[in-house]
Scaffold this active site. Sequence first.
Site, PDB file in Angstrom:
ATOM      1  N   SER A   1       0.835  -1.200   0.000  1.00 20.70           N
ATOM      2  CA  SER A   1       0.000   0.000   0.000  1.00 20.70           C
ATOM      3  C   SER A   1       0.875   1.257   0.000  1.00 20.70           C
ATOM      4  CB  SER A   1      -0.952  -0.058   1.199  1.00 20.70           C
ATOM      5  OG  SER A   1      -2.016   0.829   1.040  1.00 20.70           O
TER       6      SER A   1
ATOM      7  N   ASP B   1     -10.002  -5.085  -4.026  1.00 22.24           N
ATOM      8  CA  ASP B   1      -9.412  -4.100  -3.110  1.00 22.24           C
ATOM      9  C   ASP B   1     -10.225  -2.801  -3.133  1.00 22.24           C
ATOM     10  OD1 ASP B   1      -7.809  -2.292  -1.723  1.00 22.24           O
ATOM     11  OD2 ASP B   1      -5.944  -3.158  -2.466  1.00 22.24           O
TER      12      ASP B   1
ATOM     13  N   HIS C   1      -7.927  -5.668   0.470  1.00 25.61           N
ATOM     14  CA  HIS C   1      -6.656  -4.970   0.732  1.00 25.61           C
ATOM     15  C   HIS C   1      -5.883  -5.764   1.785  1.00 25.61           C
ATOM     16  CE1 HIS C   1      -4.146  -1.473   0.208  1.00 25.61           C
ATOM     17  NE2 HIS C   1      -4.145  -1.185   1.501  1.00 25.61           N
TER      18      HIS C   1
END
Length: 220
Positions: free
Chosen positions: A118, A170, A201
Amino acid sequence: MTHPLSAVIVEPPVTPNASVIWLHGLGANGHDFEAIVPELNLPKEAAIRFIFPHSPSIPVTINGGMVMPAWYDILEMGAGRKLNTEQLLDSASSVARLVDHEVASGIRSERIILAGFSQGGAVAYQVALTYPQPLAGLLALSTYFPTAEEIQLSSANKQLDIEVMHGSYDPVVLPSMGKQAVAALTAYGFAPHWREYPMEHQVCYPQIKDISNWLQEKLL
């Protein structure tokens, strides 16, 4: 030489000859991916040191200005994602110094992999593609490439092996953002490898297996 960032360090059972520097996501810390090391099930002879740096804690605009671990401030969510680029570049410099530290400790740059999840992946893109010595690879997990338009690429890493992994569901970093990163990399002449998993995610078991195989292919 002291570490520029404090980090969780997992040493192999043998003298290390390779390093993986793995950056966590927003609100997490270096311990976040520490538990993945045994899950990778690497062979005993894998002489790989894992370094999981802690980001600084800063106020994060999208979370009401709350102070939390973050590599940079995010001002706006969504596919356009507005962020504090200066802070991202500062974080990238700190991580590059971590790579320098590994090289100074005797690990060849060609035996160092950068990984990031991320927010950490956004920083990892910046570090790996601008680092002045050749690296072993870049692992971009559920992430995006916010500095794609202004990045000054290093000629040393023009052939960098890049694995991009994303969850098809996600909701935080949309799969389209991961694919935009792949398109930007391809336009720059890289040949990134895209893998998609039926997840949100996060990280999933089949992906951990793929990461393990890739690390072994690059570093054993």
